[in-house]
Design an enzyme around this catalytic site. Structure first.
Site, PDB file in Angstrom:
ATOM      1  N   GLN A 228       0.820  -1.209   0.000  1.00 15.08           N
ATOM      2  CA  GLN A 228       0.000   0.000   0.000  1.00 15.08           C
ATOM      3  C   GLN A 228       0.859   1.267   0.000  1.00 15.08           C
ATOM      4  O   GLN A 228       0.467   2.303   0.558  1.00 15.08           O
ATOM      5  CB  GLN A 228      -0.934  -0.007   1.207  1.00 15.08           C
ATOM      6  CG  GLN A 228      -2.085  -0.982   1.098  1.00 15.08           C
ATOM      7  CD  GLN A 228      -3.099  -0.593   0.029  1.00 15.08           C
ATOM      8  OE1 GLN A 228      -3.213   0.558  -0.353  1.00 15.08           O
ATOM      9  NE2 GLN A 228      -3.841  -1.571  -0.459  1.00 15.08           N
ATOM     10  N   SER A 229       1.987   1.221  -0.655  1.00 17.83           N
ATOM     11  CA  SER A 229       2.923   2.341  -0.650  1.00 17.83           C
ATOM     12  C   SER A 229       2.336   3.607  -1.279  1.00 17.83           C
ATOM     13  O   SER A 229       1.905   3.602  -2.438  1.00 17.83           O
ATOM     14  CB  SER A 229       4.185   1.937  -1.415  1.00 17.83           C
ATOM     15  OG  SER A 229       4.999   3.050  -1.688  1.00 17.83           O
ATOM     16  N   ASN A 230       2.361   4.703  -0.515  1.00 13.41           N
ATOM     17  CA  ASN A 230       1.979   6.000  -1.076  1.00 13.41           C
ATOM     18  C   ASN A 230       2.994   6.465  -2.110  1.00 13.41           C
ATOM     19  O   ASN A 230       2.641   7.074  -3.121  1.00 13.41           O
ATOM     20  CB  ASN A 230       1.875   7.042   0.040  1.00 13.41           C
ATOM     21  CG  ASN A 230       0.775   6.745   1.018  1.00 13.41           C
ATOM     22  OD1 ASN A 230      -0.345   6.442   0.638  1.00 13.41           O
ATOM     23  ND2 ASN A 230       1.083   6.827   2.305  1.00 13.41           N
TER      24      ASN A 230
END
Length: 351
Positions: free
Chosen positions: A97-99
């Protein structure tokens, strides 16, 4: 200082930016309008034990590209340099879920470059939150499995090698966008913030890969930046300190202000202080935080007020670094939010 300040002029293209750490010009892509707003948060201030005018929020979540967030400021430098050097493909890594991965995908779309994201973990049935946006922006995802930091970095090198063999010209964007070059984005943001609020005593920010805090420390000084560790790196002090030294070109003269008490069981875990912080921000100011970064940062600020590290009567700026799409990829937080609706819902008409 106005209650909200925003420059609505949209920059385009690429400009020449001064990389002060190397003494030479570096191409910087224009990916955002600046400055981002600085807004008063009087109800939140009261709720956490500060005076109404003490707390302001720097709205880097409102950066327009790709759902907003702090990584855009770093990508202006790192992706801009990659394009100037002739790269055709951006390759980077992160958690599922890396921004940073999401915004690298968005930056690639804006700049007309291919993007390959090497993500830890494996695909799941719930491809929501940032992962859904990665696909929407046209990025290709390579799943690396359950790997260590070193193994993830090695996977990125392997992917880049494969791309080169296929005729692409890949550029590696560092984990979290946090290199000395990327940290230039938040060195400039510190100057922007000082123009908006020259009286600030403390800027509070989440610490993931370290570049955001490092850039702010470079401009504001270590005594005015309080970082809240979020569990993304093993040694945040060393990580941030190395970047600060890279920006200044000399050893750091003062120790960093870092809180290490909000990680809980681990990076992806939701803790009660973080859930309380998310709920308090939402119900006092209508502002949404995420459970990994900004929720932890506010929980750290609340703890700092309780133990006297941040005091009433001093101007505090909470740097909202974004991350809203990640909230929709965190099932436990969503379930807690849905439960709050169920607890208060009524059917109409009653009877």
């Amino acid at each position: 200082m106005s209650e909200e300040r925003q420059d609505t002029t949209q920059d385009q293209g690429t400009t020449r930016g001064q990389d002060t750490t190397r003494g030479q010009d570096t191409a910087r892509a224009e990916l955002m309008s600046r400055p981002t707003p600085l807004e008063a948060a009087p109800r939140l201030a009261r709720a956490i034990g500060l005076e109404p005018d003490d707390l302001w929020i720097k709205r880097d979540d409102l950066i327009g590209l790709g759902g907003g967030g702090n990584k855009v400021r770093k990508l202006e430098w790192t992706a801009g340099a990659a394009r100037a050097e002739g790269a055709t493909t951006l390759v980077t890594s992160g958690a599922a879920q890396s921004n940073h991965a999401r915004l690298t995908a968005a930056a690639g779309a804006r700049l007309g470059m291919e993007v390959v994201l090497v993500l830890a973990g494996a695909p799941s049935e719930g491809m929501t939150g940032n992962i859904a946006l990665d696909g929407l922006f046209g990025a290709r995802v390579v799943w690396a499995g359950e790997v260590s930091e070193a193994e993830l970095a090695a996977a990125v090198e392997d992917v880049a090698r494969d791309l080169r063999e296929r005729g692409a010209r890949p550029a590696l964007i560092p984990f979290g966008g946090s290199s000395v070059l990327g940290a230039q984005g938040y060195a400039a943001a510190g100057t922007e913030l000082l123009v908006q609020d020259p009286d600030l005593t403390t800027a509070v920010v989440a610490v993931g890969s370290g570049g955001t805090m490092a850039g702010l420390v470079h401009t504001l000084g270590a005594e005015r930046v309080l970082g809240v560790h979020c569990g993304a790196v093993a040694d945040p002090g060393h990580t941030v300190g190395r970047l600060v030294e890279g920006l200044s070109g000399q050893p750091a003269a003062t120790s960093l202000r870092l809180r290490l008490d909000q990680v809980g069981p681990g990076y992806s875990a939701l803790t009660e202080p973080v859930m309380d912080a998310i709920t308090t921000a939402a119900r006092t100011e209508g502002i949404v935080l995420d459970p990994i970064y900004t929720g932890r940062a506010l929980a750290g600020l609340i703890a700092a007020v309780h133990d006297g590290q941040v005091r009433p009567g001093q101007r505090t700026v909470f740097v909202h670094t974004g991350g809203l799409p990640g909230l929709f990829g965190h099932p436990e937080t969503l379930e807690r939010a849905r439960s709050a609706v169920a607890d208060t819902a009524v059917r109409w008409p009653r009877g």
